[in-house]
Design a protein around this motif. Sequence first.
Motif, PDB file in Angstrom:
ATOM      1  N   LYS A  54       0.818  -1.216   0.000  1.00  0.00           N
ATOM      2  CA  LYS A  54       0.000   0.000   0.000  1.00  0.00           C
ATOM      3  C   LYS A  54       0.853   1.268   0.000  1.00  0.00           C
ATOM      4  O   LYS A  54       0.319   2.371   0.139  1.00  0.00           O
ATOM      5  N   ALA A  55       2.178   1.115  -0.124  1.00  0.00           N
ATOM      6  CA  ALA A  55       3.086   2.249   0.062  1.00  0.00           C
ATOM      7  C   ALA A  55       3.489   2.930  -1.238  1.00  0.00           C
ATOM      8  O   ALA A  55       4.400   3.776  -1.226  1.00  0.00           O
ATOM      9  N   ASP A  56       2.848   2.595  -2.369  1.00  0.00           N
ATOM     10  CA  ASP A  56       3.169   3.214  -3.671  1.00  0.00           C
ATOM     11  C   ASP A  56       4.662   3.151  -3.972  1.00  0.00           C
ATOM     12  O   ASP A  56       5.292   4.144  -4.370  1.00  0.00           O
ATOM     13  N   MET A  57       5.235   1.973  -3.797  1.00  0.00           N
ATOM     14  CA  MET A  57       6.676   1.825  -3.934  1.00  0.00           C
ATOM     15  C   MET A  57       7.163   2.044  -5.357  1.00  0.00           C
ATOM     16  O   MET A  57       8.327   2.408  -5.567  1.00  0.00           O
ATOM     17  N   ASP A  58       6.298   1.835  -6.339  1.00  0.00           N
ATOM     18  CA  ASP A  58       6.708   2.049  -7.724  1.00  0.00           C
ATOM     19  C   ASP A  58       6.895   3.529  -8.047  1.00  0.00           C
ATOM     20  O   ASP A  58       7.584   3.884  -9.016  1.00  0.00           O
ATOM     21  N   LYS A  59       6.330   4.417  -7.227  1.00  0.00           N
ATOM     22  CA  LYS A  59       6.438   5.858  -7.467  1.00  0.00           C
ATOM     23  C   LYS A  59       7.592   6.494  -6.706  1.00  0.00           C
ATOM     24  O   LYS A  59       7.928   7.663  -6.935  1.00  0.00           O
ATOM     25  N   VAL A  60       8.196   5.747  -5.787  1.00  0.00           N
ATOM     26  CA  VAL A  60       9.253   6.317  -4.943  1.00  0.00           C
ATOM     27  C   VAL A  60      10.429   6.793  -5.802  1.00  0.00           C
ATOM     28  O   VAL A  60      10.894   6.081  -6.688  1.00  0.00           O
ATOM     29  N   GLY A  61      10.880   8.004  -5.553  1.00  0.00           N
ATOM     30  CA  GLY A  61      12.039   8.539  -6.258  1.00  0.00           C
ATOM     31  C   GLY A  61      11.751   9.139  -7.608  1.00  0.00           C
ATOM     32  O   GLY A  61      12.675   9.638  -8.266  1.00  0.00           O
ATOM     33  N   THR A  62      10.510   9.108  -8.049  1.00  0.00           N
ATOM     34  CA  THR A  62      10.162   9.670  -9.362  1.00  0.00           C
ATOM     35  C   THR A  62       9.672  11.108  -9.256  1.00  0.00           C
ATOM     36  O   THR A  62       9.507  11.785 -10.276  1.00  0.00           O
ATOM     37  N   GLN A  63       9.428  11.600  -8.042  1.00  0.00           N
ATOM     38  CA  GLN A  63       8.876  12.938  -7.861  1.00  0.00           C
ATOM     39  C   GLN A  63       9.928  14.005  -8.175  1.00  0.00           C
ATOM     40  O   GLN A  63      11.125  13.780  -8.034  1.00  0.00           O
ATOM     41  N   THR A  64       9.456  15.164  -8.603  1.00  0.00           N
ATOM     42  CA  THR A  64      10.342  16.282  -8.922  1.00  0.00           C
ATOM     43  C   THR A  64      10.083  17.450  -7.964  1.00  0.00           C
ATOM     44  O   THR A  64       8.982  17.577  -7.409  1.00  0.00           O
ATOM     45  N   THR A  65      11.106  18.269  -7.781  1.00  0.00           N
ATOM     46  CA  THR A  65      11.002  19.428  -6.899  1.00  0.00           C
ATOM     47  C   THR A  65      10.366  20.599  -7.647  1.00  0.00           C
ATOM     48  O   THR A  65      10.763  20.923  -8.763  1.00  0.00           O
TER      49      THR A  65
END
Length: 286
Positions: free
Chosen positions: A245-256
């Motif tokens: 449930k932790a959205d692990m596939d999205k981790v590290g893809t976010q931008t500032t």
Amino acid sequence: MFYSTSQRSSACLSPCSYRNTNVHKLQLRSSNPMSRHRAVTTPFSDTATQSEADRIIDEVLLKVQNTDGGINMVEEDRAHVDTLLDKLEEVGRGCRPLEDPRLFGNYSVVYTSTRRAPSERGQPSGGRFRGKVGRALFRTAGLFQSVLPGEPAPIVTNKVGFKIFGVLPGAVGLRGVVEPVGEGGDTVKVLFDPPVLSLAAGLHLRIGPPSSVQLATTYLDDRVRIGKGSRGSLFVFTRGGDADKADMDKVGTQTTSLQALVAFSLFFAGLLLGGLGLWMTGNPLA
């Protein structure tokens, strides 16, 4: 986070084997060096070995319950759990977990030990966020790792979920590419991008330098994955549960974003001023 252990025997005991394996499907999901060898498909024939492994895993998971990933465990219990993990490593000796499709998945980190890692500085999972000060300010809400299919190589994501002062939710995440190490089929090096700090909903800030870790998988089955770090740290990962449930596939893809930079600047300035005010009003020498 993988560590090359001694040379493994050619026979693979039953807990490291797997059933209903589609090797071609694994190669389609991840055409990378980890899947270039033919996967091991030995049937579950050694029921005694499997039963012993299940018994050990049950005991380990019982011992690590409610210990905050082993941090609150007394030394005697920690030594006992580490010995049990040694036994699981013996069961897994000779297997090639990097060729096992069960390696992919979402995991919770339920135990870490640095008893045999004197050069390890701080917590091997979560870093400063899991130190004494870090846990006081950023109360841990979840500690996760995922191994995901990727092109041209699999991806590893790490995530520490927390609540600042137990209230404001946030997380710090890492995303990295996997490189196999050696010919044992059990060790990888992960090259991580700079971490991403997230607060509330939608505020993300990429901070810090890139990093890398090396880890060996010493045991793998349908429930758990056991890891050994390059400095000797031990890890126990359990499959599924909250990690799914932790959205692990999205981790590290976010931008500032600019809004995030402003929000984080105001937030940390507030923390600094608040801490200074508390120190001045509560200083017994004033």
